[in-house]
Design a protein around this motif. Structure first.
Motif, mmCIF file in Angstrom:
data_model
loop_
_atom_site.group_PDB
_atom_site.id
_atom_site.type_symbol
_atom_site.label_atom_id
_atom_site.label_comp_id
_atom_site.label_asym_id
_atom_site.label_seq_id
_atom_site.Cartn_x
_atom_site.Cartn_y
_atom_site.Cartn_z
ATOM 1 N N GLY A 142 -3.841 2.601 1.469
ATOM 2 C CA GLY A 142 -3.601 2.898 0.070
ATOM 3 C C GLY A 142 -2.117 3.034 -0.195
ATOM 4 N N LEU A 143 -1.789 3.187 -1.455
ATOM 5 C CA LEU A 143 -0.403 3.264 -1.864
ATOM 6 C C LEU A 143 -0.272 4.053 -3.149
ATOM 7 C CD1 LEU A 143 0.592 0.063 -3.706
ATOM 8 C CD2 LEU A 143 -1.626 0.227 -2.605
ATOM 9 N N VAL A 144 0.944 4.482 -3.439
ATOM 10 C CA VAL A 144 1.242 5.180 -4.682
ATOM 11 C C VAL A 144 1.719 4.155 -5.696
ATOM 12 C CG1 VAL A 144 2.798 6.825 -5.791
ATOM 13 C CG2 VAL A 144 1.817 7.349 -3.593
ATOM 14 N N ASP A 160 2.348 16.300 -2.171
ATOM 15 C CA ASP A 160 2.288 15.982 -0.741
ATOM 16 C C ASP A 160 1.446 14.735 -0.482
ATOM 17 O OD1 ASP A 160 0.016 17.549 -1.547
ATOM 18 O OD2 ASP A 160 -0.445 17.954 0.547
ATOM 19 N N ILE A 161 0.383 14.555 -1.247
ATOM 20 C CA ILE A 161 -0.453 13.358 -1.109
ATOM 21 C C ILE A 161 0.327 12.126 -1.569
ATOM 22 C CG2 ILE A 161 -2.561 12.214 -1.923
ATOM 23 C CD1 ILE A 161 -3.831 15.050 -2.022
ATOM 24 N N ALA A 162 1.051 12.262 -2.674
ATOM 25 C CA ALA A 162 1.883 11.151 -3.153
ATOM 26 C C ALA A 162 2.901 10.748 -2.095
ATOM 27 C CB ALA A 162 2.586 11.539 -4.448
ATOM 28 N N GLU A 163 3.515 11.725 -1.451
ATOM 29 C CA GLU A 163 4.518 11.422 -0.432
ATOM 30 C C GLU A 163 3.899 10.746 0.788
ATOM 31 O OE1 GLU A 163 6.522 15.162 0.044
ATOM 32 O OE2 GLU A 163 7.733 14.815 -1.755
ATOM 33 N N ARG A 164 2.706 11.190 1.203
ATOM 34 C CA ARG A 164 2.028 10.535 2.336
ATOM 35 C C ARG A 164 1.707 9.083 2.010
ATOM 36 N NH1 ARG A 164 -0.964 15.094 2.994
ATOM 37 N NH2 ARG A 164 -2.885 14.175 2.220
ATOM 38 N N PHE A 165 1.154 8.847 0.812
ATOM 39 C CA PHE A 165 0.750 7.488 0.449
ATOM 40 C C PHE A 165 1.931 6.589 0.102
ATOM 41 C CE2 PHE A 165 -3.476 9.146 0.578
ATOM 42 C CZ PHE A 165 -4.288 8.047 0.796
ATOM 43 N N SER A 166 3.100 7.184 -0.138
ATOM 44 C CA SER A 166 4.290 6.360 -0.368
ATOM 45 C C SER A 166 4.957 5.979 0.951
ATOM 46 C CB SER A 166 5.288 7.095 -1.262
ATOM 47 O OG SER A 166 5.860 8.184 -0.563
#
Length: 171
Positions: free
Chosen positions: A41-43, A88-94
């Motif tokens: 996945g991705l942001v 934190d989820i946004a940073e992981r997926f980015s």
């Protein structure tokens, strides 16, 4: 900073265009695709409504993204609009912390609805989508999905991206 040449503006270059786009606040969404060990996945800040009847959504994905080939392979995906507390989820997926593929899913609760696409349980809005069409333009594909199921958490705030950083909006 953008400079204006009298009233005509400046010639759009890659740098001036990127700088201008930072002035447009964007919804932070995690687009999920795949299943099991093949999920990724991705942001994006490009998830938008395309039509209400039938319900269609579109996202733009760079074709060099490791997630891009999974859209064709699986034919379904999730769009998860992140809540204010989910930076934190946004940073992981980015990919900021070096997480790739299914590693991005740790430390969050996921579910599935009709297609089997991974959906974040406490996202502000989650859309379960079937791939309708992919349109290639420049470096990206415009991915159009038919929305099959919707989850809404009305009491959540929203995470947005503006001026190069994450911001929160509360109800």
């Amino acid at each position: 900073m953008l400079l204006q040449e009298d009233h005509g503006g400046v010639k759009p270059t890659t740098d001036t265009f990127r700088a201008a786009m930072q002035h447009l606040p964007g919804n932070v969404a995690v687009v999920t695709v795949g299943t099991g060990s093949e999920r990724s996945g991705l942001v994006v800040t490009s998830a938008v409504s395309l039509a209400a009847d039938p319900p269609l959504v579109m996202v733009c994905v760079n074709r060099s993204s490791s997630s891009w080939p999974l859209f064709h392979r699986f034919g379904h995906f999730g769009v998860n609009s992140l809540a204010a507390h989910q930076q934190d989820i946004a940073e992981r997926f980015s990919g900021r912390h070096g997480c790739k593929g299914s590693e991005r899913y740790v430390n969050a609760e996921w579910t599935t609805l009709s297609t089997g696409a991974p959906l974040l349980v406490d996202a502000t809005v989650s859309l379960d989508c079937t791939l309708e069409e992919m349109i290639d333009r420049a470096t990206h594909s415009i991915i159009i999905g038919r929305v099959n199921a919707i989850r809404v958490n009305e009491d959540q705030g929203a995470l947005i991206y503006w001026h190069g950083g994450y911001r929160t909006l509360q109800r």
